[in-house]
Design a protein around this motif. Structure first.
Motif, mmCIF file in Angstrom:
data_model
loop_
_atom_site.group_PDB
_atom_site.id
_atom_site.type_symbol
_atom_site.label_atom_id
_atom_site.label_comp_id
_atom_site.label_asym_id
_atom_site.label_seq_id
_atom_site.Cartn_x
_atom_site.Cartn_y
_atom_site.Cartn_z
ATOM 1 N N ASN A 43 68.309 36.717 -80.755
ATOM 2 C CA ASN A 43 67.822 35.804 -81.956
ATOM 3 C C ASN A 43 69.334 35.793 -83.600
ATOM 4 N N ALA A 44 69.579 35.152 -83.748
ATOM 5 C CA ALA A 44 70.544 34.665 -85.020
ATOM 6 C C ALA A 44 70.080 33.409 -85.524
ATOM 7 N N ASP A 45 70.518 32.805 -86.467
ATOM 8 C CA ASP A 45 69.421 31.368 -87.023
ATOM 9 C C ASP A 45 70.193 30.554 -86.658
ATOM 10 N N MET A 46 71.651 30.307 -86.445
ATOM 11 C CA MET A 46 71.511 29.400 -85.190
ATOM 12 C C MET A 46 72.405 29.185 -83.791
ATOM 13 N N GLY A 47 71.725 30.624 -83.373
ATOM 14 C CA GLY A 47 72.464 31.129 -81.965
ATOM 15 C C GLY A 47 72.488 32.384 -80.974
ATOM 16 N N PHE A 48 73.190 32.938 -80.909
ATOM 17 C CA PHE A 48 72.747 34.786 -80.640
ATOM 18 C C PHE A 48 73.531 34.938 -81.370
ATOM 19 N N LYS A 49 73.012 36.030 -81.370
ATOM 20 C CA LYS A 49 73.906 37.421 -82.325
ATOM 21 C C LYS A 49 75.030 38.455 -81.721
ATOM 22 N N VAL A 50 75.912 39.082 -82.189
ATOM 23 C CA VAL A 50 76.929 39.148 -81.839
ATOM 24 C C VAL A 50 76.521 40.290 -79.861
ATOM 25 N N GLY A 51 76.929 40.367 -79.161
ATOM 26 C CA GLY A 51 77.256 41.370 -78.733
ATOM 27 C C GLY A 51 75.841 40.581 -77.299
ATOM 28 N N TYR A 52 75.600 38.748 -77.765
ATOM 29 C CA TYR A 52 74.830 38.540 -76.566
ATOM 30 C C TYR A 52 75.869 38.371 -74.530
ATOM 31 N N LEU A 53 76.420 38.164 -75.715
ATOM 32 C CA LEU A 53 77.359 37.598 -74.031
ATOM 33 C C LEU A 53 77.733 39.519 -72.609
ATOM 34 N N ASN A 54 77.581 40.213 -73.750
ATOM 35 C CA ASN A 54 77.409 41.506 -72.814
ATOM 36 C C ASN A 54 76.518 41.621 -72.398
ATOM 37 N N GLU A 55 75.123 41.489 -73.078
ATOM 38 C CA GLU A 55 73.923 41.072 -72.274
ATOM 39 C C GLU A 55 73.198 40.079 -71.467
ATOM 40 N N LEU A 56 74.792 39.086 -71.720
ATOM 41 C CA LEU A 56 73.679 37.734 -70.685
ATOM 42 C C LEU A 56 74.773 38.558 -69.393
ATOM 43 N N GLU A 57 76.293 39.146 -69.284
ATOM 44 C CA GLU A 57 76.493 39.396 -68.383
ATOM 45 C C GLU A 57 75.859 40.487 -67.368
ATOM 46 N N LYS A 58 75.032 41.481 -68.116
ATOM 47 C CA LYS A 58 74.436 42.778 -67.132
ATOM 48 C C LYS A 58 72.964 41.252 -66.594
ATOM 49 N N MET A 59 72.270 40.338 -67.220
ATOM 50 C CA MET A 59 71.246 40.134 -66.352
ATOM 51 C C MET A 59 71.865 39.052 -65.538
ATOM 52 N N LEU A 60 73.065 38.429 -65.876
ATOM 53 C CA LEU A 60 73.254 37.619 -64.450
ATOM 54 C C LEU A 60 73.753 38.529 -63.372
ATOM 55 N N GLU A 61 74.119 39.943 -63.223
ATOM 56 C CA GLU A 61 74.748 40.927 -62.989
ATOM 57 C C GLU A 61 73.055 41.133 -61.743
ATOM 58 N N LYS A 62 71.939 41.334 -62.310
ATOM 59 C CA LYS A 62 71.021 41.461 -61.176
ATOM 60 C C LYS A 62 70.548 40.363 -60.567
ATOM 61 N N PHE A 63 71.021 39.081 -60.760
ATOM 62 C CA PHE A 63 70.912 37.649 -59.826
ATOM 63 C C PHE A 63 71.496 37.137 -59.074
ATOM 64 N N LEU A 64 73.015 37.534 -59.729
ATOM 65 C CA LEU A 64 74.448 37.147 -59.179
ATOM 66 C C LEU A 64 74.387 38.000 -58.707
ATOM 67 N N PRO A 65 74.634 39.843 -57.446
ATOM 68 C CA PRO A 65 75.509 40.355 -57.409
ATOM 69 C C PRO A 65 76.912 40.782 -56.783
ATOM 70 N N HIS A 66 77.057 39.461 -56.990
ATOM 71 C CA HIS A 66 78.511 39.051 -56.011
ATOM 72 C C HIS A 66 79.277 38.186 -57.001
ATOM 73 N N ALA A 67 79.271 37.705 -57.676
ATOM 74 C CA ALA A 67 79.680 36.466 -58.337
ATOM 75 C C ALA A 67 80.244 36.769 -59.031
ATOM 76 N N MET A 68 80.299 38.248 -60.140
ATOM 77 C CA MET A 68 81.787 39.013 -60.559
ATOM 78 C C MET A 68 81.879 38.048 -61.649
ATOM 79 N N LEU A 69 80.385 37.401 -62.844
ATOM 80 C CA LEU A 69 81.322 37.263 -63.749
ATOM 81 C C LEU A 69 80.542 37.857 -65.012
ATOM 82 N N LYS A 70 81.485 38.045 -66.143
ATOM 83 C CA LYS A 70 82.646 38.658 -67.392
ATOM 84 C C LYS A 70 81.669 38.014 -68.202
#
Length: 116
Positions: A43-70
């Motif tokens: 969390n940051a003041d007005m959104g997310f901190k740097v690196g949140y996209l990579n963390e989202l990518e890891k989270m999505l891989e667990k739920f959508l392993p065949h989607a190959m979302l980067k």
């Protein structure tokens, strides 16, 4: 999950490859963003901190392993689309020009005056 429908497959256009998202992917992305916010690590003041996209990518891989979302370009682009599309609705309720629009908590829907 053995795979995704053809609607999630990339298609070729004049600007290169553009990924088509399916509703289930949008739902999972939204849920993961809410979880990421609730955990508070990014969390940051007005959104997310740097690196949140990579963390989202890891989270999505667990739920959508065949989607190959980067993180880039897939998540970055889709989140930009969310912001653009939902800004209009946000502005109707919270913006300067929200006269005539509102939310009916009981019926769980947007309301507007007849003149609108």
């Amino acid at each position: 999950m053995s795979g995704f429908s053809q609607s999630s497959v990339s298609s070729q256009n004049s600007r290169g490859t553009k990924r088509k998202w399916i509703p289930k992917e949008d739902v999972v992305l939204g849920a993961c963003m809410i979880d990421l916010h609730n955990v508070g690590t990014f969390n940051a003041d007005m959104g997310f901190k740097v690196g949140y996209l990579n963390e989202l990518e890891k989270m999505l891989e667990k739920f959508l392993p065949h989607a190959m979302l980067k993180a880039k370009p897939n998540l970055e682009s889709r989140i930009g689309t969310f912001k653009r599309d939902w800004t209009i609705i946000y502005d109707m309720f919270r913006g300067k020009n929200n006269i005539g629009f509102g939310w009916d908590e009981h019926r769980q829907l947007i309301i507007a005056e007849d003149a609108v």
